[in-house]
Design a protein around this motif. Sequence first.
Motif, mmCIF file in Angstrom:
data_model
loop_
_atom_site.group_PDB
_atom_site.id
_atom_site.type_symbol
_atom_site.label_atom_id
_atom_site.label_comp_id
_atom_site.label_asym_id
_atom_site.label_seq_id
_atom_site.Cartn_x
_atom_site.Cartn_y
_atom_site.Cartn_z
ATOM 1 N N ASP A 22 70.074 28.642 56.124
ATOM 2 C CA ASP A 22 70.362 29.258 57.416
ATOM 3 C C ASP A 22 69.124 29.911 58.011
ATOM 4 O O ASP A 22 68.890 29.843 59.219
ATOM 5 C CB ASP A 22 71.471 30.301 57.271
ATOM 6 N N MET A 26 67.172 29.508 61.840
ATOM 7 C CA MET A 26 67.164 30.602 62.814
ATOM 8 C C MET A 26 65.963 30.511 63.744
ATOM 9 O O MET A 26 64.900 30.003 63.353
ATOM 10 C CB MET A 26 67.109 31.953 62.086
ATOM 11 N N THR A 27 66.122 31.044 64.923
ATOM 12 C CA THR A 27 64.967 31.219 65.805
ATOM 13 C C THR A 27 64.177 32.420 65.319
ATOM 14 O O THR A 27 64.649 33.204 64.491
ATOM 15 C CB THR A 27 65.437 31.478 67.250
ATOM 16 N N ASP A 28 62.953 32.571 65.810
ATOM 17 C CA ASP A 28 62.145 33.725 65.408
ATOM 18 C C ASP A 28 62.843 35.032 65.738
ATOM 19 O O ASP A 28 62.817 35.982 64.932
ATOM 20 C CB ASP A 28 60.779 33.672 66.117
ATOM 21 N N ALA A 29 63.483 35.108 66.894
ATOM 22 C CA ALA A 29 64.174 36.340 67.289
ATOM 23 C C ALA A 29 65.352 36.618 66.362
ATOM 24 O O ALA A 29 65.573 37.769 65.944
ATOM 25 C CB ALA A 29 64.646 36.231 68.730
ATOM 26 N N GLU A 30 66.117 35.573 66.002
ATOM 27 C CA GLU A 30 67.246 35.753 65.099
ATOM 28 C C GLU A 30 66.780 36.172 63.708
ATOM 29 O O GLU A 30 67.404 37.020 63.064
ATOM 30 C CB GLU A 30 68.040 34.450 65.000
ATOM 31 N N ARG A 31 65.663 35.583 63.282
ATOM 32 C CA ARG A 31 65.130 35.921 61.964
ATOM 33 C C ARG A 31 64.678 37.375 61.933
ATOM 34 O O ARG A 31 64.935 38.104 60.959
ATOM 35 C CB ARG A 31 63.985 34.971 61.617
ATOM 36 N N ASP A 32 63.994 37.822 62.980
ATOM 37 C CA ASP A 32 63.537 39.218 63.041
ATOM 38 C C ASP A 32 64.729 40.166 63.057
ATOM 39 O O ASP A 32 64.704 41.226 62.409
ATOM 40 C CB ASP A 32 62.676 39.438 64.285
ATOM 41 N N ALA A 33 65.771 39.812 63.785
ATOM 42 C CA ALA A 33 66.958 40.663 63.851
ATOM 43 C C ALA A 33 67.644 40.747 62.492
ATOM 44 O O ALA A 33 68.087 41.826 62.064
ATOM 45 C CB ALA A 33 67.923 40.126 64.898
ATOM 46 N N PHE A 34 67.711 39.595 61.812
ATOM 47 C CA PHE A 34 68.332 39.579 60.489
ATOM 48 C C PHE A 34 67.549 40.464 59.510
ATOM 49 O O PHE A 34 68.134 41.249 58.755
ATOM 50 C CB PHE A 34 68.396 38.145 59.967
ATOM 51 N N GLU A 37 68.252 44.060 60.097
ATOM 52 C CA GLU A 37 69.561 44.450 59.590
ATOM 53 C C GLU A 37 69.517 44.667 58.077
ATOM 54 O O GLU A 37 70.080 45.630 57.551
ATOM 55 C CB GLU A 37 70.604 43.381 59.937
#
Length: 251
Positions: A22, A26-34, A37
């Motif tokens: 997964d 992810m996009t870079d933004a989604e990865r950074d957000a994950f 978290e």
Amino acid sequence: MKRLAFALAATTCLAGPALATDMTEMTDAERDAFRAEVRAYLLDNPEVLMEAIEVLERRQAAEAVANDSAMIAHNADELFNDGYSHVAGNPDGDITMVEFVDYRCGYCRKAFPEIKALVETDGNIRVIYKEFPILGEGSTLSSQFAISTQLVAGQEGYGLVHDALMALRGNPSEAVLVTMADDLGLDGKAIWDGMSDPRVDEIIRNNHLLGQRMQISGTPTFVMEDQMLRGYVPLDGMLQIVAELRAAKEG
């Protein structure tokens, strides 16, 4: 730093391969957000990280024990029945202990009286000594002399010289070793000359090759039945291990 490395490995292990897949999608933004978290959660719940570390350490310990048992099984003949290593204690004992020993090793010397106490107290332990000189010329010379003693004077002679070498505090020169053997009632000069026998170096070479296969890098290292103990073990620890091994056999 070591525990931090464990923590990172532990969180990776607990995440599992599905999460890794997964993450790659992810996009870079989604990865950074994950990541943010995860960081926030661990800061709020640091005990989770410690639990993960403990789980990883237990897994690694179990894997190490299994790996040791597999190596022992694979090399059992050379460990327990090579036909040339000195056998002490009770040759028909129900528990066999192999020691990879270096006469110049401080911890081997510390363990020496405790091994003798174990053998004498128990009475049913077979001990096999593997000459494993790794601490320089003095170590090699001592092992060569001990092996030559066995070839020249037999098992009883080896036992006397082994004990004397463990107590020897000076450098093991020719004069020292010959005199030591003479004082034990042996022919020191014949033993010294016997060190040129090709079998002497062959035995040491075979033990070093066995040690490499067993991933042994230091002394003392013990093999007790299907367990490997790296380093000095006090008498109480040996007694406990012997009791556990016997209980496992009876069970």
